[in-house]
Design a protein around this motif. Sequence first.
Motif, short mmCIF file in Angstrom:
data_model
loop_
_atom_site.label_atom_id
_atom_site.label_comp_id
_atom_site.label_asym_id
_atom_site.label_seq_id
_atom_site.Cartn_x
_atom_site.Cartn_y
_atom_site.Cartn_z
N CYS A 189 0.37 -1.53 -2.99
CA CYS A 189 -0.75 -0.95 -2.26
C CYS A 189 -0.24 -0.21 -1.03
O CYS A 189 0.79 -0.56 -0.46
N ALA A 217 0.62 -5.36 -5.11
CA ALA A 217 -0.82 -5.46 -5.37
C ALA A 217 -1.27 -6.90 -5.63
O ALA A 217 -2.36 -7.29 -5.22
N ARG A 273 -2.35 -8.92 1.48
CA ARG A 273 -3.40 -7.91 1.51
C ARG A 273 -4.54 -8.36 2.42
O ARG A 273 -5.08 -7.58 3.21
N ILE A 317 -3.69 2.36 -4.54
CA ILE A 317 -2.81 1.49 -5.30
C ILE A 317 -1.85 2.38 -6.07
O ILE A 317 -2.28 3.26 -6.82
N LEU A 377 -7.19 -0.06 2.97
CA LEU A 377 -6.50 0.21 1.70
C LEU A 377 -6.68 1.68 1.38
O LEU A 377 -7.80 2.16 1.21
#
Length: 167
Positions: free
Chosen positions: A161, A127, A133, A146, A143
């Motif tokens: 994630c 994360a 990301r 999480i 996404l």
Amino acid sequence: MEFQLRSWRREDAEDVAFFADNERIAQNLRDVFPHPYTLADARGYVDSCVEGDETRQLCRAIECGGRAVGSIGLFRGEDVYRKSAELGYWLAEDFWGKGIMTAAVRQLCAEGFARWDIARIYAEPFARNLGSRRVLEKAGFTLEGIMRQGVYKRGELRDFCMYALLR
């Protein structure tokens, strides 16, 4: 910046040992990616890519300026996960922030969808790895969630994630 994705060659091991031996890369990857990263580690990894069955994995060197400066791969799932593939990658720190990895992700995912009967490609960055990301988001991944305290790295529980790209 210009780059190409290509098949691995055994002589790439020296480049891999040089560029992969970086704490800032290792801290964001699974423990199977060691630090320090030795020539023996590099030879083992490159051999696994060269010898890999492309019906199960697509592993490519990321080449810039004639050197292998990173790696990207897709790995098909099995059993109930057979319609999915996991994406993994790393890039030498000197090449971060130049758009290389986003373009490489797009290119390899297109190849994976073209070659395999899969519905989804997913990636699981930590994360706090904001760079990775962002790469996934710019490449069209969504996404999905999480996973709190889902990984244990260097004595610490961390969030990761789940990102996915659907066909």
